[in-house]
Scaffold this active site. Structure first.
Site, PDB file in Angstrom:
ATOM      1  CD  GLN A   1       6.328 -12.549  -7.092  1.00 19.32           C
ATOM      2  OE1 GLN A   1       7.249 -12.516  -6.721  1.00 19.32           O
ATOM      3  NE2 GLN A   1       5.550 -13.383  -6.501  1.00 19.32           N
TER       4      GLN A   1
ATOM      5  CB  CYS B   1      -0.885   0.003   1.177  1.00 17.36           C
ATOM      6  SG  CYS B   1      -2.425  -1.024   0.982  1.00 17.36           S
TER       7      CYS B   1
HETATM    8 ZN   LIG Z   1      -2.237  -2.935   0.102  1.00 16.40          ZN
END
Ligand SMILES: [Zn+2]
Ligand SMILES: [Zn+2]
Length: 344
Positions: free
Chosen positions: A163, A48
């Protein structure tokens, strides 16, 4: 009853198909999936915006996508060069490469299926840049982009991300696909993947979504019940050469597939999603046709496809579902995400 072997032309192997049970094509079943309320921002999430990661670095207040070097890389530019000499005939070498993480969105509770077309296009542009940037380096021979989604494939953090492993070797499946494509081209003068698209369009039953520039289908030779390939219609060895129009068409077809997946059981659909692009080792890959593959591990909401004797022990897949029936289930799904239609 279907009981046959089907040749997987890209992997150069047989898939055993034994669909004995006559499931109705579309049973309409869904599970009451008690979805825990996931917040848009999680203070303890290392992906985040504004949060710090194990490396001590702090994520910027990003608003779209965010790319950073993996804090726990499995390959690295700083891999130790001096290795202990292996015994006897054994060989080893440093695990050189670059591992990165791409966050799709600052919003913790979104999935790829819920991004807008513009956001999906933007993500594809990031993948283009990453392929060009990493693939152009001398010591990088291949760039593998992949997303693991869902707890059944080991991902507990729902923050939408994929990824990238840029490595000094070419991953095995890509190597096989490239070799199969080169051999087919030398033999017929045609691109193998174009022949696959042609066969799927001629049959039509397993085409999941299609527009002018892109197509998604559940292949005749599928190994997993809900395996789906997404590809541009024109042959491009990698994403970097896709035009803006092709990029848009690809994003649109991709989104329709993702929404159908989620709608199937009205739950976030788990999968492993590799992007197969040509190696960057200087070889001739004009016959390589880029594509996304979805390998969903579930056959039913709480039923995993277990890899056992044939798959792990022998190396060939045994599928007990019919690709035509599974494709029909996906085709029957609406193009509007259930979360959006439920909230109306
Ligand atoms: Zn997050
Ligand atoms: Zn592939």
């Amino acid at each position: 009853m279907t009981w046959e072997e089907r040749w997987h032309p890209l992997r150069q192997e047989w898939v055993i198909l034994a669909a004995h049970r006559q499931d109705r094509p579309w049973s309409g079943e869904t599970i009451k999936h008690a979805e825990a309320e996931v917040p848009a921002f999680a203070p303890d999430c290392y992906l985040c915006p504004g949060n710090s990661r194990v490396s001590g670095q702090v994520n910027p207040p990003y608003t779209q996508t965010f790319v950073f070097d993996n804090d726990h890389p499995c390959v690295s530019e700083s891999a130790p060069v001096a290795l202990a000499a292996p015994p006897g005939i054994y060989r080893s070498r440093p695990a050189r490469g670059i591992a990165r993480v791409v966050c799709y969105s600052p919003q913790h509770n979104l999935t790829l299926a819920e991004l807008s077309i513009e956001e999906t296009e933007n993500l594809l542009r990031v993948w283009q840049e990453q392929y060009s940037d990493l693939g152009s380096r001398d010591d990088i021979n291949h760039v593998l982009v992949f997303e693991n989604k869902g707890e059944v494939v080991g991902v507990s953090n729902p923050h939408p991300h994929c990824q990238i492993y840029a490595t000094n070797f070419v991953f095995k499946f890509i190597e096989t696909e490239a070799r199969a494509s080169q051999a087919h081209f030398a033999e017929t003068g045609r691109v193998l993947f174009q022949d696959i698209i042609r066969a799927e369009r001629e049959d039509g039953r397993r085409v999941i979504a299609e527009n002018d520039g892109a197509i998604a289908f559940l292949p005749y030779f599928a190994r997993y019940a809900y395996e789906v390939f997404v590809a541009p219609k024109q042959t491009h060895p990698n994403l970097a050469t896709l035009s803006e129009v092709e990029l848009h068409d690809f994003a649109e077809v991709l989104q329709r597939v993702l929404i159908k997946f989620d709608n199937r059981w009205q739950m976030p659909f788990p999968y492993v999603m590799p992007l197969h692009q040509a190696p960057t080792d200087g070889g001739d890959y004009q016959s390589f046709h880029l594509h996304l593959e979805f390998h969903p591990p579930l056959r039913k909401p709480n039923l995993l496809k277990y890899l056992a004797g044939p798959e792990i022990g022998g190396g060939n897949f045994l599928s007990d579902t019919s690709p035509d029936e599974k494709a029909a289930e996906l085709r029957a799904q609406p193009d509007v995400h259930y979360k959006r239609s439920n909230s109306k």
